[in-house]
Design an enzyme around this catalytic site. Sequence first.
Site, short mmCIF file in Angstrom:
data_model
loop_
_atom_site.label_atom_id
_atom_site.label_comp_id
_atom_site.label_asym_id
_atom_site.label_seq_id
_atom_site.Cartn_x
_atom_site.Cartn_y
_atom_site.Cartn_z
N CYS A 92 25.46 0.34 -27.57
CA CYS A 92 25.06 1.24 -28.66
C CYS A 92 25.57 0.77 -30.03
CB CYS A 92 25.58 2.65 -28.38
SG CYS A 92 25.20 3.86 -29.64
N CYS A 189 29.08 9.75 -24.65
CA CYS A 189 28.55 10.84 -25.46
C CYS A 189 27.43 11.63 -24.80
CB CYS A 189 28.11 10.34 -26.83
SG CYS A 189 26.62 9.32 -26.84
#
Length: 192
Positions: A92, A189
């Site tokens: 990410c 997350c």
Amino acid sequence: MKIALLMSGGIDSSYSAYLLKQEGHEVVGIYLKLHEDENKHKINIANIEKVSHHLGIETHIIDAKALFKEHVYDYFVRSYEQGLTPNPCAFCNPRMKFGFAFEKAMEMGCEKIATGHYAQVKRDENGIVHMLRGADDNKDQTYFLSQLSQDQLQKVMFPLGHLEKPEVRKIAERAGLATAKKKDSTGVCFIG
């Protein structure tokens, strides 16, 4: 300097905003909505708004869920299906935070992008930027940033890299930051 700061709603990005403001920079906060958990987004955005108001910085909320799903989440699922152990954060960071978000920051006129990661960068005599471990061995996050390109490293700032977490908490509390006592996030997350 005008700097985009990726804000999560936690203490590390909040204190990074405080430090950058103390250094005299113009700080623009960016929150990326990456996953589908709207309750978590609501809490994070409320914390960011408190800190941003307290420090007098503008913030932007950017919905990047579709891009995140395509570039990170789907990779994560495919990897598991193939019997691999993916690291979604390492995937990410270069694509979303220091790729997509930095492009948005450049559109806003920012010169650099900062985060609350515990890492350091150092430019050598040839102009090459090297990533160095954070000063706090318990919080060092260079592993999650290891895929950043040289072009990306040229544009990043890690205001907390030279600090240890207990010191950050203490000073954030003295600075009156709303997130000073917020519990650290330790999960992925989109999973929690």
